[in-house]
Write an enzyme that holds these catalytic residues in place. Structure first.
Site, PDB file in Angstrom:
ATOM      1  N   PRO A   9       2.047  16.546  15.882  1.00 34.36           N
ATOM      2  CA  PRO A   9       1.160  17.678  15.364  1.00 34.36           C
ATOM      3  C   PRO A   9       0.406  17.143  14.298  1.00 34.36           C
ATOM      4  O   PRO A   9       0.832  16.341  13.479  1.00 34.36           O
ATOM      5  CB  PRO A   9       2.533  18.261  14.945  1.00 34.36           C
ATOM      6  N   ASN A  10      -0.206  18.163  14.442  1.00 29.87           N
ATOM      7  CA  ASN A  10      -2.062  17.779  13.083  1.00 29.87           C
ATOM      8  C   ASN A  10      -3.122  16.385  13.605  1.00 29.87           C
ATOM      9  O   ASN A  10      -3.239  15.816  12.834  1.00 29.87           O
ATOM     10  CB  ASN A  10      -1.214  17.979  11.693  1.00 29.87           C
ATOM     11  N   ARG A  17      -8.345  14.840   9.136  1.00 28.39           N
ATOM     12  CA  ARG A  17      -7.668  15.367   7.778  1.00 28.39           C
ATOM     13  C   ARG A  17      -7.335  14.456   6.830  1.00 28.39           C
ATOM     14  O   ARG A  17      -7.091  13.424   7.486  1.00 28.39           O
ATOM     15  CB  ARG A  17      -6.313  15.776   8.772  1.00 28.39           C
ATOM     16  N   TYR A  22      -5.404   9.226   6.401  1.00 30.09           N
ATOM     17  CA  TYR A  22      -5.317   8.762   7.693  1.00 30.09           C
ATOM     18  C   TYR A  22      -6.517   8.118   8.445  1.00 30.09           C
ATOM     19  O   TYR A  22      -7.050   7.673   9.718  1.00 30.09           O
ATOM     20  CB  TYR A  22      -5.037   9.803   8.973  1.00 30.09           C
ATOM     21  N   ASN A  71       3.761   8.220  18.169  1.00 35.74           N
ATOM     22  CA  ASN A  71       3.491   8.648  17.237  1.00 35.74           C
ATOM     23  C   ASN A  71       3.510  10.368  16.519  1.00 35.74           C
ATOM     24  O   ASN A  71       3.223  11.341  17.534  1.00 35.74           O
ATOM     25  CB  ASN A  71       1.616   8.778  16.467  1.00 35.74           C
ATOM     26  N   ALA A  74       5.450  14.950  11.675  1.00 35.10           N
ATOM     27  CA  ALA A  74       5.939  15.236  10.939  1.00 35.10           C
ATOM     28  C   ALA A  74       7.033  15.729  11.704  1.00 35.10           C
ATOM     29  O   ALA A  74       8.628  15.266  11.321  1.00 35.10           O
ATOM     30  CB  ALA A  74       5.420  16.780  10.134  1.00 35.10           C
ATOM     31  N   HIS A  77      10.371  13.054  11.353  1.00 34.04           N
ATOM     32  CA  HIS A  77      11.333  13.905  10.169  1.00 34.04           C
ATOM     33  C   HIS A  77      12.395  15.300  10.270  1.00 34.04           C
ATOM     34  O   HIS A  77      13.694  14.431   9.822  1.00 34.04           O
ATOM     35  CB  HIS A  77      10.711  13.591   8.790  1.00 34.04           C
ATOM     36  N   ASP A  84      16.986  12.925  20.536  1.00 30.25           N
ATOM     37  CA  ASP A  84      17.910  12.936  22.751  1.00 30.25           C
ATOM     38  C   ASP A  84      16.755  12.404  23.968  1.00 30.25           C
ATOM     39  O   ASP A  84      17.711  11.506  24.329  1.00 30.25           O
ATOM     40  CB  ASP A  84      18.532  14.509  22.623  1.00 30.25           C
ATOM     41  N   GLU A  95       7.410   3.694  17.925  1.00 26.85           N
ATOM     42  CA  GLU A  95       6.824   5.006  17.082  1.00 26.85           C
ATOM     43  C   GLU A  95       6.312   3.982  15.941  1.00 26.85           C
ATOM     44  O   GLU A  95       6.859   2.675  15.779  1.00 26.85           O
ATOM     45  CB  GLU A  95       8.769   5.097  15.959  1.00 26.85           C
ATOM     46  N   HIS A  97       3.232   5.444  13.248  1.00 28.09           N
ATOM     47  CA  HIS A  97       2.254   5.410  11.848  1.00 28.09           C
ATOM     48  C   HIS A  97       1.594   4.946  11.380  1.00 28.09           C
ATOM     49  O   HIS A  97       1.451   3.930  11.789  1.00 28.09           O
ATOM     50  CB  HIS A  97       3.951   5.504  11.149  1.00 28.09           C
ATOM     51  N   ILE A  98       0.666   6.125  11.032  1.00 27.06           N
ATOM     52  CA  ILE A  98      -0.799   5.339  10.799  1.00 27.06           C
ATOM     53  C   ILE A  98      -0.527   4.597   9.662  1.00 27.06           C
ATOM     54  O   ILE A  98      -1.029   3.159   8.983  1.00 27.06           O
ATOM     55  CB  ILE A  98      -1.988   6.347  10.945  1.00 27.06           C
ATOM     56  N   SER A  99       0.436   5.710   8.519  1.00 28.02           N
ATOM     57  CA  SER A  99       0.098   5.488   7.208  1.00 28.02           C
ATOM     58  C   SER A  99       1.321   4.688   6.935  1.00 28.02           C
ATOM     59  O   SER A  99       2.630   4.877   7.687  1.00 28.02           O
ATOM     60  CB  SER A  99      -0.106   6.752   6.164  1.00 28.02           C
ATOM     61  N   ARG A 104       5.373   7.023   0.971  1.00 29.18           N
ATOM     62  CA  ARG A 104       4.399   8.386   0.376  1.00 29.18           C
ATOM     63  C   ARG A 104       5.812   9.271   0.893  1.00 29.18           C
ATOM     64  O   ARG A 104       7.301   9.079  -0.354  1.00 29.18           O
ATOM     65  CB  ARG A 104       4.484   9.638   1.587  1.00 29.18           C
TER      66      ARG A 104
END
Length: 137
Positions: A9-10, A17, A22, A71, A74, A77, A84, A95, A97-99, A104
């Protein structure tokens, strides 16, 4: 070798954004550069804002592809369902993540999917995706 990059998402809003977090490059602009670095690897891309669609796509490719770079945004989390799904796949999942999520908000410090992924890469901007591909190779 076939690798699918999945953004949650996003992440369709990369480049627009929160560029301070990002960056200012869209994934659509970055992807051809990444594919050019790995001409012998079939790197495909999928993005959805919908959790169930992410699960459907992982189940679709997770038994035939050589790896998935995920990625989950959200959903990382919050989603037991993604965890699963990953647990049931044959293909290894990295997994990404850009940041650096650990710099954070507190709620971003916990991942519901890390324990079922082969590894976690975070904090290197879009280069996190390249590092994940290197890990899968």
């Amino acid at each position: 070798m076939k690798i699918l990059i999945i953004n949650g998402p996003n992440l369709n809003l990369l480049g627009v954004r929160e560029p301070g977090i990002y960056g200012s490059t869209s994934f659509e602009k970055y992807l051809p550069e990444l594919q050019k670095q790995y001409p012998n690897i079939n790197i495909e891309y999928y993005q959805s804002n919908v959790e169930g669609e992410l699960i459907n796509k992982m189940q679709e490719v997770g038994f035939t592809y050589d790896g998935i770079v995920l990625n989950a945004g959200a959903y990382t989390h919050t989603s037991i369902a993604l965890g699963d799904c990953i647990r049931s796949l044959k293909a290894p999942v990295i997994e990404v993540h850009i940041s650096n999520v650990h710099q954070r908000e507190e709620f971003r410090h916990h991942s519901m999917i890390s324990a079922v992924c082969r590894g976690v890469i975070c904090g290197f901007g879009l280069d996190s995706y390249r590092l994940a591909i290197e890990a899968l190779i």
